[in-house]
Motif scaffolding. Structure first.
Motif, PDB file in Angstrom:
ATOM      1  N   GLY A   1      45.141  56.334  41.014  1.00  0.00           N
ATOM      2  CA  GLY A   1      46.000  56.215  42.099  1.00  0.00           C
ATOM      3  C   GLY A   1      46.172  55.649  42.908  1.00  0.00           C
ATOM      4  N   PHE A   2      46.594  54.743  42.223  1.00  0.00           N
ATOM      5  CA  PHE A   2      47.978  54.158  43.329  1.00  0.00           C
ATOM      6  C   PHE A   2      49.416  54.367  43.183  1.00  0.00           C
ATOM      7  N   THR A   3      49.947  54.737  44.711  1.00  0.00           N
ATOM      8  CA  THR A   3      51.099  54.966  44.513  1.00  0.00           C
ATOM      9  C   THR A   3      52.262  54.387  43.824  1.00  0.00           C
ATOM     10  N   LEU A   4      53.502  54.481  43.810  1.00  0.00           N
ATOM     11  CA  LEU A   4      54.258  53.896  42.925  1.00  0.00           C
ATOM     12  C   LEU A   4      55.384  53.015  44.150  1.00  0.00           C
ATOM     13  N   LYS A   5      55.366  53.368  45.531  1.00  0.00           N
ATOM     14  CA  LYS A   5      55.037  52.381  46.552  1.00  0.00           C
ATOM     15  C   LYS A   5      53.970  51.621  47.010  1.00  0.00           C
ATOM     16  N   GLU A   6      52.907  52.048  46.841  1.00  0.00           N
ATOM     17  CA  GLU A   6      51.887  50.582  46.985  1.00  0.00           C
ATOM     18  C   GLU A   6      52.001  49.782  46.076  1.00  0.00           C
ATOM     19  N   ILE A   7      52.200  50.221  44.912  1.00  0.00           N
ATOM     20  CA  ILE A   7      52.524  49.121  43.368  1.00  0.00           C
ATOM     21  C   ILE A   7      53.440  48.394  44.118  1.00  0.00           C
ATOM     22  N   LYS A   8      54.425  49.160  44.496  1.00  0.00           N
ATOM     23  CA  LYS A   8      55.350  48.128  44.270  1.00  0.00           C
ATOM     24  C   LYS A   8      55.689  47.230  45.444  1.00  0.00           C
ATOM     25  N   LYS A   9      54.535  47.734  46.668  1.00  0.00           N
ATOM     26  CA  LYS A   9      54.426  46.538  47.269  1.00  0.00           C
ATOM     27  C   LYS A   9      53.042  45.435  46.950  1.00  0.00           C
ATOM     28  N   ALA A  10      52.289  46.148  45.939  1.00  0.00           N
ATOM     29  CA  ALA A  10      51.223  44.704  45.338  1.00  0.00           C
ATOM     30  C   ALA A  10      51.784  43.712  44.944  1.00  0.00           C
ATOM     31  N   LEU A  11      53.410  44.255  43.789  1.00  0.00           N
ATOM     32  CA  LEU A  11      53.885  43.861  43.561  1.00  0.00           C
ATOM     33  C   LEU A  11      54.770  42.652  44.373  1.00  0.00           C
ATOM     34  N   THR A  12      55.251  43.039  45.366  1.00  0.00           N
ATOM     35  CA  THR A  12      56.697  42.110  46.116  1.00  0.00           C
ATOM     36  C   THR A  12      55.864  40.545  46.541  1.00  0.00           C
ATOM     37  N   ASN A  13      54.209  41.439  47.320  1.00  0.00           N
ATOM     38  CA  ASN A  13      53.694  40.515  47.734  1.00  0.00           C
ATOM     39  C   ASN A  13      52.379  39.995  47.291  1.00  0.00           C
ATOM     40  N   SER A  14      52.238  40.189  45.760  1.00  0.00           N
ATOM     41  CA  SER A  14      52.280  38.529  45.009  1.00  0.00           C
ATOM     42  C   SER A  14      52.512  38.191  44.623  1.00  0.00           C
ATOM     43  N   ALA A  15      54.107  38.276  44.551  1.00  0.00           N
ATOM     44  CA  ALA A  15      55.763  37.451  43.813  1.00  0.00           C
ATOM     45  C   ALA A  15      56.090  36.495  44.891  1.00  0.00           C
ATOM     46  N   ASP A  16      55.280  36.660  45.979  1.00  0.00           N
ATOM     47  CA  ASP A  16      56.042  35.688  46.757  1.00  0.00           C
ATOM     48  C   ASP A  16      54.447  34.918  47.881  1.00  0.00           C
ATOM     49  N   GLY A  17      53.146  35.292  47.045  1.00  0.00           N
ATOM     50  CA  GLY A  17      52.093  34.931  47.484  1.00  0.00           C
ATOM     51  C   GLY A  17      51.690  34.859  49.302  1.00  0.00           C
ATOM     52  N   SER A  18      51.619  36.356  49.807  1.00  0.00           N
ATOM     53  CA  SER A  18      51.469  36.910  50.685  1.00  0.00           C
ATOM     54  C   SER A  18      50.250  37.982  50.548  1.00  0.00           C
ATOM     55  N   ILE A  19      49.570  37.729  49.258  1.00  0.00           N
ATOM     56  CA  ILE A  19      48.229  38.393  48.883  1.00  0.00           C
ATOM     57  C   ILE A  19      47.435  38.088  48.144  1.00  0.00           C
ATOM     58  N   SER A  20      46.396  37.516  49.116  1.00  0.00           N
ATOM     59  CA  SER A  20      45.207  36.884  48.343  1.00  0.00           C
ATOM     60  C   SER A  20      44.403  38.050  47.347  1.00  0.00           C
ATOM     61  N   ILE A  21      43.603  37.495  47.009  1.00  0.00           N
ATOM     62  CA  ILE A  21      42.530  38.492  45.963  1.00  0.00           C
ATOM     63  C   ILE A  21      41.714  39.318  47.016  1.00  0.00           C
ATOM     64  N   GLN A  22      41.185  39.084  47.813  1.00  0.00           N
ATOM     65  CA  GLN A  22      40.065  39.450  48.660  1.00  0.00           C
ATOM     66  C   GLN A  22      41.256  40.458  50.008  1.00  0.00           C
ATOM     67  N   GLN A  23      42.577  40.620  49.796  1.00  0.00           N
ATOM     68  CA  GLN A  23      43.348  41.363  50.021  1.00  0.00           C
ATOM     69  C   GLN A  23      43.405  42.172  49.835  1.00  0.00           C
ATOM     70  N   PHE A  24      43.535  41.936  48.590  1.00  0.00           N
ATOM     71  CA  PHE A  24      43.741  42.968  47.404  1.00  0.00           C
ATOM     72  C   PHE A  24      42.046  44.045  46.755  1.00  0.00           C
ATOM     73  N   ILE A  25      41.084  43.224  47.230  1.00  0.00           N
ATOM     74  CA  ILE A  25      40.062  43.694  46.929  1.00  0.00           C
ATOM     75  C   ILE A  25      39.955  44.703  48.070  1.00  0.00           C
ATOM     76  N   ASP A  26      40.204  44.541  48.915  1.00  0.00           N
ATOM     77  CA  ASP A  26      39.941  45.176  50.889  1.00  0.00           C
ATOM     78  C   ASP A  26      41.340  46.662  50.705  1.00  0.00           C
ATOM     79  N   PHE A  27      41.991  46.718  50.077  1.00  0.00           N
ATOM     80  CA  PHE A  27      43.049  47.484  49.828  1.00  0.00           C
ATOM     81  C   PHE A  27      42.286  48.424  48.964  1.00  0.00           C
ATOM     82  N   ILE A  28      41.720  47.932  47.773  1.00  0.00           N
ATOM     83  CA  ILE A  28      41.312  48.544  46.835  1.00  0.00           C
ATOM     84  C   ILE A  28      39.525  49.645  47.516  1.00  0.00           C
ATOM     85  N   ASP A  29      39.500  48.862  48.078  1.00  0.00           N
ATOM     86  CA  ASP A  29      38.037  49.845  48.700  1.00  0.00           C
ATOM     87  C   ASP A  29      38.749  50.529  50.417  1.00  0.00           C
TER      88      ASP A  29
END
Length: 135
Positions: free
Chosen positions: A60-88
């Motif tokens: 159910g994630f949009t391409l915009k949300e997916i791109k943001k996750a990929l971009t943030n993960s590439a530069d290390g600016s997202i943690s597992i907990q932040q990703f879990i919060d986003f899922i919640d």
């Protein structure tokens, strides 16, 4: 690992070439290097990225949300907990959508019952008159 042409990668990833182009144009997959003759040569690891995109879309994630996750993960600016919060937050949104659909379903069931009733409520009679469906 080898390099693959666009058609080969599209077939291996089970997506069409237009989808692959779209993902590339919108930054979901990196632009691949080109051969001396100008052909795009995709590395094999792009298959993993495409599989992630496909799975995220199914969740159910949009391409915009997916791109943001990929971009943030590439530069290390997202943690597992932040990703879990986003899922919640995504789950909360889905639950709200389900509740709204259930309410709509209930309203339709009530409308159907009122239309089938021999003693229609005045509001239903008014709607039937507007629709020229007097019974």
């Amino acid at each position: 690992m080898g390099s693959y042409l666009r058609g080969q990668i599209a077939e291996m990833a089970n997506v069409n070439m237009a989808t692959l182009r779209y993902y590339e144009n919108h930054g979901l997959i990196p632009s691949p290097p080109r051969s001396e003759s100008g052909y795009r040569l995709y590395p094999a690891d792009v298959l993993t990225r495409i599989e992630f995109i496909k799975n995220a879309k199914l969740c159910g994630f949009t391409l915009k949300e997916i791109k943001k996750a990929l971009t943030n993960s590439a530069d290390g600016s997202i943690s597992i907990q932040q990703f879990i919060d986003f899922i919640d937050r995504k789950v909360v949104g889905i639950n709200q959508e389900i509740a709204a659909k259930e309410q709509t379903k209930q309203m339709l069931a009530e409308l159907k019952n009122n239309l089938q009733s021999t003693h229609k409520q005045p509001e239903v009679q008014g709607v039937l008159q507007i629709l020229h469906m007097d019974s």
